[in-house]
Design an enzyme around this catalytic site. Structure first.
Site, mmCIF file in Angstrom:
data_model
loop_
_atom_site.group_PDB
_atom_site.id
_atom_site.type_symbol
_atom_site.label_atom_id
_atom_site.label_comp_id
_atom_site.label_asym_id
_atom_site.label_seq_id
_atom_site.Cartn_x
_atom_site.Cartn_y
_atom_site.Cartn_z
ATOM 1 N N HIS A 154 4.865 -4.728 10.770
ATOM 2 C CA HIS A 154 5.243 -4.028 12.008
ATOM 3 C C HIS A 154 5.414 -4.990 13.183
ATOM 4 C CE1 HIS A 154 4.596 0.191 10.693
ATOM 5 N NE2 HIS A 154 3.670 -0.331 9.905
ATOM 6 N N HIS A 184 1.397 3.910 1.951
ATOM 7 C CA HIS A 184 1.905 4.689 3.086
ATOM 8 C C HIS A 184 3.434 4.828 3.045
ATOM 9 C CE1 HIS A 184 -1.903 4.067 5.745
ATOM 10 N NE2 HIS A 184 -2.006 5.104 4.924
ATOM 11 N N ASP A 216 -0.068 -3.927 6.293
ATOM 12 C CA ASP A 216 -0.734 -3.453 7.513
ATOM 13 C C ASP A 216 -2.188 -3.924 7.576
ATOM 14 O OD1 ASP A 216 1.606 -2.126 8.081
ATOM 15 O OD2 ASP A 216 0.817 -0.113 7.731
ATOM 16 N N HIS A 247 -7.421 -1.005 5.717
ATOM 17 C CA HIS A 247 -6.412 -0.063 6.219
ATOM 18 C C HIS A 247 -6.298 1.097 5.231
ATOM 19 C CE1 HIS A 247 -2.739 1.305 8.183
ATOM 20 N NE2 HIS A 247 -2.060 1.190 7.069
ATOM 21 N N HIS A 278 0.848 -1.199 0.000
ATOM 22 C CA HIS A 278 0.000 0.000 0.000
ATOM 23 C C HIS A 278 0.877 1.240 0.000
ATOM 24 C CE1 HIS A 278 0.746 -0.507 4.296
ATOM 25 N NE2 HIS A 278 0.186 0.647 4.580
ATOM 26 N N ASP A 301 5.779 4.730 5.210
ATOM 27 C CA ASP A 301 6.640 3.751 5.883
ATOM 28 C C ASP A 301 6.678 2.403 5.140
ATOM 29 O OD1 ASP A 301 3.908 3.443 6.826
ATOM 30 O OD2 ASP A 301 4.671 2.075 8.364
ATOM 31 N N HIS A 302 6.084 2.368 3.947
ATOM 32 C CA HIS A 302 6.132 1.152 3.114
ATOM 33 C C HIS A 302 6.772 1.417 1.744
ATOM 34 C CE1 HIS A 302 3.549 -1.221 5.891
ATOM 35 N NE2 HIS A 302 3.347 0.012 6.312
HETATM 36 FE FE FE Z 1 2.797 0.717 8.179
HETATM 37 ZN ZN ZN Z 2 0.056 1.604 6.531
#
Ligand code: FE
Ligand code: ZN
Length: 257
Positions: free
Chosen positions: A175, A56, A137, A113, A54, A58-59
């Protein structure tokens, strides 16, 4: 499949798939450039693919610089994330296939998410070997992702797909949230012996600074309240007998935990 788990940022994991025969690698959700680059150097491997779950940050944070280093690299992501994933070249839909190092992965649409969230599922390559699920996530060890863009009904549908995968399937979620998730789980499913035991084992593992990922679908089905939303005990805890409404309530309790 040869999978390397790389800690990144505060509590993310990046997963690097390594094909030692062809000196190539693929990464799932490169949160940051440096950890991936270091591992590629250590292995002497070329990066041929990024599989994003996805959009985001942090990905996808490492996408752009990895693409600069490896211009032939192909970046895969959801068609619904068009324009939100840096460098994306392939726009995937549910049912599409990806391949790496002779392994075929299936693309699962798992919105909730985010609205375009996908998972990559590599079924067992040989009898006795586990399948591998990269679920970003959506499903966490002991929990699930927050609903930022999707509805509870979508998330339930997504998790329902995942909980039907074979029990030995390894769950590579993005995570290290397991201990906190299990602390919450115990508040809504306190009599679950499997959960109690898992909590104790996880606490010890974390005190030793061991990773709790990968998990397994079979373990999640026994202990994760977000895969057990329609179980009698959890419906009784929320007091809401519509399973989707009850799931929404559980998710709300976790948001405030
Ligand atoms: Fe994440
Ligand atoms: Zn995420």
């Amino acid at each position: 499949m040869d999978i390397h788990r790389l800690p990144a940022l505060l509590d993310n994991y990046v997963f690097l798939l390594h094909d030692p025969v062809n000196h190539t690698a693929a990464v799932v959700d490169p949160a940051e450039y440096s950890v991936v680059r270091q591992e590629l150097n250590r292995l002497g491997a070329n990066l041929s693919a990024i599989f994003n779950t996805h959009h985001h940050q942090d990905h996808v944070g490492g996408n752009q610089r990895l693409l600069q280093d490896f211009p032939d690299l192909i970046i895969y992501g959801s068609a619904a994330d068009r324009d939100r994933i840096p460098g994306q070249k392939v726009f995937l839909e549910a049912g599409d296939q990806v391949s790496f190092g002779g392994h075929q992965g299936q693309v699962l649409a798992v919105p909730g998410h985010t609205r375009g969230h996908i998972a990559y599922y590599f079924p067992a390559a040989s009898p006795g070997a586990p399948g591998e699920l990269f679920c970003g996530d959506t499903l966490f060890a002991g929990g699930c992702g927050r609903l930022f863009e999707g509805t509870p009904a979508q998330m339930v549908e997504s998790l329902n797909q995942l909980r039907q995968l074979p029990d030995p399937t390894r769950v590579w979620c993005a995570h290290e949230y397991t201990l906190k998730n299990l602390e919450f789980a115990l508040t809504v499913d306190p009599d679950n012996r499997d959960l109690q035991n898992r909590y104790v084992a996880t606490k010890i593992a974390r005190q030793r600074q061991e990773a709790t990922i990968p998990s397994q679908i079979g373990v999640e089905n026994l202990t994760n309240p977000f895969l057990r939303w329609d179980h009698q005990d959890l419906l009784a805890v929320t007091g809401i007998f519509d399973p989707i409404q009850s799931f929404a309530r559980l998710r709300g309790l976790k948001d405030r935990f």
